[in-house]
Design a protein around this motif. Structure first.
Motif, PDB file in Angstrom:
ATOM      1  N   LEU A 164     -78.634 -83.632 -76.955  1.00 59.86           N
ATOM      2  CA  LEU A 164     -79.441 -84.141 -78.063  1.00 59.86           C
ATOM      3  C   LEU A 164     -78.814 -83.804 -79.409  1.00 59.86           C
ATOM      4  O   LEU A 164     -78.790 -84.637 -80.328  1.00 59.86           O
ATOM      5  CB  LEU A 164     -80.859 -83.577 -77.984  1.00 59.86           C
ATOM      6  CG  LEU A 164     -81.703 -84.056 -76.798  1.00 59.86           C
ATOM      7  CD1 LEU A 164     -83.015 -83.262 -76.717  1.00 59.86           C
ATOM      8  CD2 LEU A 164     -81.980 -85.546 -76.877  1.00 59.86           C
ATOM      9  N   LYS A 165     -78.291 -82.594 -79.530  1.00 63.89           N
ATOM     10  CA  LYS A 165     -77.672 -82.195 -80.800  1.00 63.89           C
ATOM     11  C   LYS A 165     -76.410 -83.006 -81.082  1.00 63.89           C
ATOM     12  O   LYS A 165     -76.134 -83.374 -82.224  1.00 63.89           O
ATOM     13  CB  LYS A 165     -77.359 -80.695 -80.783  1.00 63.89           C
ATOM     14  CG  LYS A 165     -78.603 -79.820 -80.865  1.00 63.89           C
ATOM     15  CD  LYS A 165     -78.229 -78.349 -81.016  1.00 63.89           C
ATOM     16  CE  LYS A 165     -79.472 -77.493 -81.249  1.00 63.89           C
ATOM     17  NZ  LYS A 165     -79.141 -76.077 -81.517  1.00 63.89           N
ATOM     18  N   ARG A 166     -75.640 -83.303 -80.039  1.00 65.82           N
ATOM     19  CA  ARG A 166     -74.435 -84.116 -80.242  1.00 65.82           C
ATOM     20  C   ARG A 166     -74.791 -85.543 -80.640  1.00 65.82           C
ATOM     21  O   ARG A 166     -74.061 -86.173 -81.419  1.00 65.82           O
ATOM     22  CB  ARG A 166     -73.579 -84.109 -78.972  1.00 65.82           C
ATOM     23  CG  ARG A 166     -72.840 -82.795 -78.754  1.00 65.82           C
ATOM     24  CD  ARG A 166     -71.801 -82.909 -77.650  1.00 65.82           C
ATOM     25  NE  ARG A 166     -72.407 -83.157 -76.356  1.00 65.82           N
ATOM     26  CZ  ARG A 166     -72.888 -82.196 -75.564  1.00 65.82           C
ATOM     27  NH1 ARG A 166     -72.865 -80.932 -75.951  1.00 65.82           N
ATOM     28  NH2 ARG A 166     -73.392 -82.496 -74.386  1.00 65.82           N
ATOM     29  N   LEU A 167     -75.888 -86.048 -80.128  1.00 72.52           N
ATOM     30  CA  LEU A 167     -76.321 -87.386 -80.509  1.00 72.52           C
ATOM     31  C   LEU A 167     -76.678 -87.446 -81.987  1.00 72.52           C
ATOM     32  O   LEU A 167     -76.487 -88.470 -82.644  1.00 72.52           O
ATOM     33  CB  LEU A 167     -77.530 -87.807 -79.666  1.00 72.52           C
ATOM     34  CG  LEU A 167     -77.258 -88.114 -78.197  1.00 72.52           C
ATOM     35  CD1 LEU A 167     -78.571 -88.387 -77.465  1.00 72.52           C
ATOM     36  CD2 LEU A 167     -76.319 -89.303 -78.054  1.00 72.52           C
ATOM     37  N   GLU A 168     -77.175 -86.346 -82.521  1.00 75.32           N
ATOM     38  CA  GLU A 168     -77.561 -86.282 -83.932  1.00 75.32           C
ATOM     39  C   GLU A 168     -76.367 -86.049 -84.858  1.00 75.32           C
ATOM     40  O   GLU A 168     -76.404 -86.413 -86.029  1.00 75.32           O
ATOM     41  CB  GLU A 168     -78.578 -85.159 -84.137  1.00 75.32           C
ATOM     42  CG  GLU A 168     -79.996 -85.503 -83.734  1.00 75.32           C
ATOM     43  CD  GLU A 168     -80.687 -86.369 -84.765  1.00 75.32           C
ATOM     44  OE1 GLU A 168     -81.331 -85.836 -85.674  1.00 75.32           O
ATOM     45  OE2 GLU A 168     -80.555 -87.613 -84.665  1.00 75.32           O
ATOM     46  N   SER A 169     -75.333 -85.425 -84.334  1.00 78.12           N
ATOM     47  CA  SER A 169     -74.209 -85.033 -85.172  1.00 78.12           C
ATOM     48  C   SER A 169     -73.390 -86.224 -85.642  1.00 78.12           C
ATOM     49  O   SER A 169     -73.175 -87.187 -84.892  1.00 78.12           O
ATOM     50  CB  SER A 169     -73.293 -84.060 -84.411  1.00 78.12           C
ATOM     51  OG  SER A 169     -72.157 -83.726 -85.181  1.00 78.12           O
ATOM     52  N   LYS A 170     -72.926 -86.174 -86.871  1.00 81.80           N
ATOM     53  CA  LYS A 170     -72.069 -87.221 -87.423  1.00 81.80           C
ATOM     54  C   LYS A 170     -70.603 -87.012 -87.034  1.00 81.80           C
ATOM     55  O   LYS A 170     -69.780 -87.878 -87.237  1.00 81.80           O
ATOM     56  CB  LYS A 170     -72.179 -87.263 -88.941  1.00 81.80           C
ATOM     57  CG  LYS A 170     -73.583 -87.599 -89.439  1.00 81.80           C
ATOM     58  CD  LYS A 170     -74.046 -88.946 -88.896  1.00 81.80           C
ATOM     59  CE  LYS A 170     -75.455 -89.270 -89.386  1.00 81.80           C
ATOM     60  NZ  LYS A 170     -75.952 -90.539 -88.788  1.00 81.80           N
ATOM     61  N   ILE A 171     -70.286 -85.843 -86.501  1.00 82.46           N
ATOM     62  CA  ILE A 171     -68.938 -85.564 -86.001  1.00 82.46           C
ATOM     63  C   ILE A 171     -69.026 -85.438 -84.492  1.00 82.46           C
ATOM     64  O   ILE A 171     -69.737 -84.588 -83.967  1.00 82.46           O
ATOM     65  CB  ILE A 171     -68.357 -84.275 -86.605  1.00 82.46           C
ATOM     66  CG1 ILE A 171     -68.253 -84.401 -88.120  1.00 82.46           C
ATOM     67  CG2 ILE A 171     -66.990 -83.973 -85.996  1.00 82.46           C
ATOM     68  CD1 ILE A 171     -67.747 -83.143 -88.803  1.00 82.46           C
ATOM     69  N   LYS A 172     -68.340 -86.321 -83.778  1.00 85.50           N
ATOM     70  CA  LYS A 172     -68.369 -86.323 -82.328  1.00 85.50           C
ATOM     71  C   LYS A 172     -67.124 -85.633 -81.795  1.00 85.50           C
ATOM     72  O   LYS A 172     -66.006 -86.032 -82.102  1.00 85.50           O
ATOM     73  CB  LYS A 172     -68.415 -87.765 -81.791  1.00 85.50           C
ATOM     74  CG  LYS A 172     -69.522 -88.630 -82.409  1.00 85.50           C
ATOM     75  CD  LYS A 172     -70.917 -88.119 -82.067  1.00 85.50           C
ATOM     76  CE  LYS A 172     -71.987 -89.054 -82.621  1.00 85.50           C
ATOM     77  NZ  LYS A 172     -73.346 -88.556 -82.366  1.00 85.50           N
ATOM     78  N   ILE A 173     -67.321 -84.597 -80.992  1.00 82.10           N
ATOM     79  CA  ILE A 173     -66.202 -83.821 -80.442  1.00 82.10           C
ATOM     80  C   ILE A 173     -66.055 -84.133 -78.962  1.00 82.10           C
ATOM     81  O   ILE A 173     -67.032 -84.152 -78.221  1.00 82.10           O
ATOM     82  CB  ILE A 173     -66.442 -82.309 -80.630  1.00 82.10           C
ATOM     83  CG1 ILE A 173     -66.621 -81.997 -82.119  1.00 82.10           C
ATOM     84  CG2 ILE A 173     -65.299 -81.496 -80.033  1.00 82.10           C
ATOM     85  CD1 ILE A 173     -67.008 -80.564 -82.398  1.00 82.10           C
ATOM     86  N   GLY A 174     -64.806 -84.355 -78.517  1.00 81.08           N
ATOM     87  CA  GLY A 174     -64.556 -84.587 -77.106  1.00 81.08           C
ATOM     88  C   GLY A 174     -64.537 -86.057 -76.767  1.00 81.08           C
ATOM     89  O   GLY A 174     -64.724 -86.934 -77.596  1.00 81.08           O
TER      90      GLY A 174
END
Length: 258
Positions: free
Chosen positions: A248-258
């Motif tokens: 969920l936190k990655r979905l919100e983030s404007k920087i996608k890692i991986g």
């Protein structure tokens, strides 16, 4: 992001506490779908959510995404309808061994322009595996799962014992309650008929230990994960619960890692 939860068990309660009580992020759980409203009505006052027993009312509530934190049966009966209206996060990945169900939700997601997110659960390395298989050149994937003996078999043991060794497709039949990690690994790469699973009952350990190995044109990699149990429920992996929150936190983030 407003979240709708399916389920009110250990993982759902973990998410409610970490999301709604911490209030550190822009994520908030607004709605919870349950089968028995009276049983869980305390959740409304404790976490500021609204409970639903009607699926359509739940989906029409103030939510942006559905998080399944229940069981395989919930995936089978509820998620096809959910994906028509919302993006979905699934933790009971074992349901997707049913190829007809997998095909159905894929087609519904495509038709209704929604996404199905599968957290990594109790293991890791899936980003590396998917990258390595971008050209279809991963040649072997295996997982060895070592668990406390009493959690796998009734037979008293003094030494470790291999209780299964074969393909994920066969592991599903023999150990349906221990397949989530092998299924998500299979979906990320070679499929259930080409992913090797070994299960070991070990009387000398207290944690679940997963060792993932992969080989291909990229080289080879090995990951070992020793899981602590969720403090509120020793039958649930702490990392599995955290993997939903991380998704969920990655979905919100404007920087996608991986």
């Amino acid at each position: 992001m407003n979240v709708g939860l399916i389920g009110a068990g250990a993982i759902a309660n973990f998410l409610l506490k970490e999301i709604n009580l911490s209030q550190k992020d822009t994520i908030s759980v607004k709605s919870v779908y349950v089968r028995n409203k009276e049983k869980y009505e305390a959740l409304e006052s404790e976490f500021g959510v609204k409970l639903y027993t009607d699926l359509h009312a739940f989906l029409d509530s103030e939510i942006d995404i559905v998080v399944e934190a229940a069981n395989v049966e919930a995936v089978k009966t509820l998620i096809p309808e959910c994906i028509k209206k919302k993006d979905v996060v699934l933790i009971s990945v074992g349901a997707l061994v049913d190829n007809a169900l997998l095909l159905e939700v894929e087609q519904l997601a495509e038709k209704h322009n929604h996404f199905i997110h599968l957290p990594s659960g109790a293991i890791g390395g899936l980003d590396l595996l998917q990258n390595a298989h971008a050209l279809g050149t991963v040649t072997s994937v295996s997982i060895t799962t070592r668990k406390p003996a009493h959690s796998l078999i009734d037979e008293p043991l003094t030494e470790e014992k291999i209780i299964f060794e074969g393909k994920a497709a066969d592991a599903i039949i023999q150990f349906p309650k221990n397949i989530n990690v092998s299924i998500v690994l299979s979906l990320a790469s070679l499929g259930i008929h080409h992913t090797t699973v070994r299960m070991i009952a070990d009387p000398h350990i207290e944690k679940n230990i997963h060792q993932v190995e992969m080989k291909g044109e990229f080289g080879d990699a090995t990951f070992t994960i020793k899981n602590n149990p969720l403090p509120s429920n020793p039958k649930t992996s702490y990392l599995a619960a955290m993997s939903i929150l991380g998704t969920l936190k990655r979905l919100e983030s404007k920087i996608k890692i991986g």
